[in-house]
Design an enzyme around this catalytic site. Structure first.
Site, mmCIF file in Angstrom:
data_model
loop_
_atom_site.group_PDB
_atom_site.id
_atom_site.type_symbol
_atom_site.label_atom_id
_atom_site.label_comp_id
_atom_site.label_asym_id
_atom_site.label_seq_id
_atom_site.Cartn_x
_atom_site.Cartn_y
_atom_site.Cartn_z
ATOM 1 N N HIS A 67 -16.976 -40.289 23.267
ATOM 2 C CA HIS A 67 -15.551 -40.472 22.934
ATOM 3 C C HIS A 67 -14.806 -40.912 24.186
ATOM 4 C CE1 HIS A 67 -16.145 -37.655 19.298
ATOM 5 N NE2 HIS A 67 -16.119 -38.918 18.887
ATOM 6 N N GLU A 70 -12.373 -38.794 26.626
ATOM 7 C CA GLU A 70 -12.845 -37.509 27.147
ATOM 8 C C GLU A 70 -13.474 -37.718 28.526
ATOM 9 O OE1 GLU A 70 -13.519 -36.362 22.471
ATOM 10 O OE2 GLU A 70 -15.217 -36.070 23.834
ATOM 11 N N ARG A 125 -10.293 -43.045 21.249
ATOM 12 C CA ARG A 125 -11.465 -42.162 20.973
ATOM 13 C C ARG A 125 -12.695 -42.960 20.554
ATOM 14 N NH1 ARG A 125 -12.821 -36.900 18.503
ATOM 15 N NH2 ARG A 125 -14.206 -37.166 16.726
ATOM 16 N N SER A 196 -15.046 -33.273 25.279
ATOM 17 C CA SER A 196 -13.914 -32.387 25.611
ATOM 18 C C SER A 196 -12.886 -32.550 24.512
ATOM 19 C CB SER A 196 -13.308 -32.778 26.969
ATOM 20 O OG SER A 196 -12.436 -33.895 26.840
ATOM 21 N N TYR A 197 -11.837 -31.737 24.390
ATOM 22 C CA TYR A 197 -11.712 -30.470 25.110
ATOM 23 C C TYR A 197 -11.762 -29.327 24.090
ATOM 24 C CZ TYR A 197 -6.993 -30.705 23.229
ATOM 25 O OH TYR A 197 -5.925 -30.785 22.355
ATOM 26 N N TYR A 247 -14.968 -27.437 13.240
ATOM 27 C CA TYR A 247 -14.581 -27.944 11.914
ATOM 28 C C TYR A 247 -15.800 -28.659 11.312
ATOM 29 C CZ TYR A 247 -13.187 -31.440 15.482
ATOM 30 O OH TYR A 247 -13.129 -32.238 16.606
ATOM 31 N N GLU A 269 -18.068 -28.725 24.294
ATOM 32 C CA GLU A 269 -16.673 -29.144 24.463
ATOM 33 C C GLU A 269 -16.217 -28.540 25.789
ATOM 34 O OE1 GLU A 269 -14.842 -31.246 22.838
ATOM 35 O OE2 GLU A 269 -14.516 -30.750 20.734
HETATM 36 N N1 LIG Z 1 -21.437 -33.119 15.868
HETATM 37 C C1 LIG Z 1 -20.141 -32.500 15.725
HETATM 38 C C2 LIG Z 1 -19.957 -31.355 16.690
HETATM 39 C C3 LIG Z 1 -18.612 -30.713 16.447
HETATM 40 C C4 LIG Z 1 -17.439 -31.657 16.632
HETATM 41 C C5 LIG Z 1 -17.421 -32.227 18.030
HETATM 42 C C6 LIG Z 1 -16.122 -32.991 18.308
HETATM 43 C C7 LIG Z 1 -16.161 -33.481 19.703
HETATM 44 SE SE1 LIG Z 1 -14.551 -34.382 20.215
HETATM 45 C C8 LIG Z 1 -15.964 -34.172 17.342
HETATM 46 O O1 LIG Z 1 -16.831 -35.044 17.332
HETATM 47 O O2 LIG Z 1 -14.960 -34.178 16.618
HETATM 48 ZN ZN LIG Z 2 -15.602 -35.868 21.581
HETATM 49 ZN ZN LIG Z 3 -13.660 -32.786 21.427
#
Ligand SMILES: NCCCCC[C@@H](C[SeH])C(=O)O
Ligand SMILES: [Zn+2]
Ligand SMILES: [Zn+2]
Length: 307
Positions: A67, A70, A125, A196-197, A247, A269
């Protein structure tokens, strides 16, 4: 190459220069591998860390910068490579890690997006692929893998931040990583994706509330890592499966790596918890990286005790 270099953020060009220089200066330990190219044809450079001790080794994979915004993530990949090279045969933990495992480190998995955060939009992102159906740009590379692809927690709309792409591995960056891991599935035993984060240590699944087959084992590993960060750095990291802890997020690289057969798969993260968010100041890089390193060491050495 010491001091302030690893406590500052670097442009894509500087990171590419550093990757090449490191593979030349430390050719006994670090090898440059090109695993593919981005949508805008930038190289996806990986560094393979491997010590020549006559032992045939399994491997750990670590990707950073999936991303774009980050920035602490690529900073950690660079910081870790420097730490490994500098403290091999000095620090017992990193020496044990390298004597037993090779490390594949991908410092910037999304170079187009990272460049874009330096030139145009710091909060970008996604990658920078163009869609034929929309003027909006980019897919979320962490929703583009073939793991319950584009179910709840991802979006089918190209303008959304969690756009899953046209189809699984539609994005060249995701395809390059998947291709490499498929062709190295017999030796890669651990997978780490650095983000992050929010200070969390996560493991599969994020694409469903179903629990991974070795859920309890993965939980014990991240629990111990979080406890050590609390003890040594007095900082709090949450830990658990992605779906339960952060989530629902389908199409993630960690879930896909786990389903491929990599039994120890994690998403970190890193700092912070929202005060600066993605704009973590450079003065906090070393603290954030020290915490991430402690988590990585705890998990890698914890797994090595088992396999
Ligand atoms: N593979 C998904 C792990 C949990 C979410 C990780 C976050 C990192 Se910004 C995301 O991808 O929204
Ligand atoms: Zn990420
Ligand atoms: Zn994240």
């Amino acid at each position: 190459m010491k001091g302030m270099f690893f406590e500052s953020y670097h442009s894509l060009e500087d990171i590419y220069h550093w990757i090449n220089k490191t593979s030349q200066e430390y050719s006994h330990m670090a090898t440059l591998i090109l695993i593919g190219s981005s949508y805008e044809k930038r190289p996806l450079y990986m560094l393979k860390l491997s010590v020549q001790n006559g032992v045939s080794k399994n491997a750990v994979w670590m990707d950073c910068g999936i991303h774009a915004r980050e920035w602490i993530s690529p900073a950690f990949c660079l910081w870790f490579v420097n730490y490994a090279i500098t403290f091999y045969n000095v620090n017992s933990d990193i020496t044990a890690m390298l004597n037993n495992m090779d490390f594949y480190i991908l410092p910037v998995m999304n170079p187009d997006g990272y460049k874009y955060t330096w030139t145009t939009n710091r909060m970008w992102r996604k990658n920078r692929s163009r869609s034929k159906d929309s003027d909006c740009v980019g897919a979320d590379l962490n929703r583009n893998f073939d793991a319950n692809w584009c179910t709840q927690g991802a979006s089918k709309r190209p303008c959304d931040e969690t756009y899953c792409g046209a189809y699984p591995e539609s994005e060249p960056e995701a395809q390059a990583v998947a291709q490499f891991l498929r062709s190295h599935r017999d030796t890669v035993k651990m997978y780490f994706s650095i983000h992050s984060y929010s200070q969390m240590l996560l493991f599969p699944y994020s694409c469903t509330y179903d629990r991974a087959e070795n859920h309890d084992e993965l939980l014990a590993l991240v629990k111990k890592a979080a406890e050590r960060i609390r003890i040594y750095y007095r900082n709090v990291y949450k830990f658990g499966s992605g779906a339960e802890t952060i989530y629902l997020a389908p199409g993630g690289s960690d879930d896909w790596a786990y389903k491929l057969g990599i039994p120890y798969s994690f998403t970190f993260e890193l700092q912070d918890r929202g005060r600066y968010g993605f704009l973590l100041p450079a003065k906090l890089i070393s603290k954030a990286c020290s915490e991430a390193l402690l988590a990585l060491k705890t998990i890698v050495l914890g797994v090595l005790e088992k396999i």
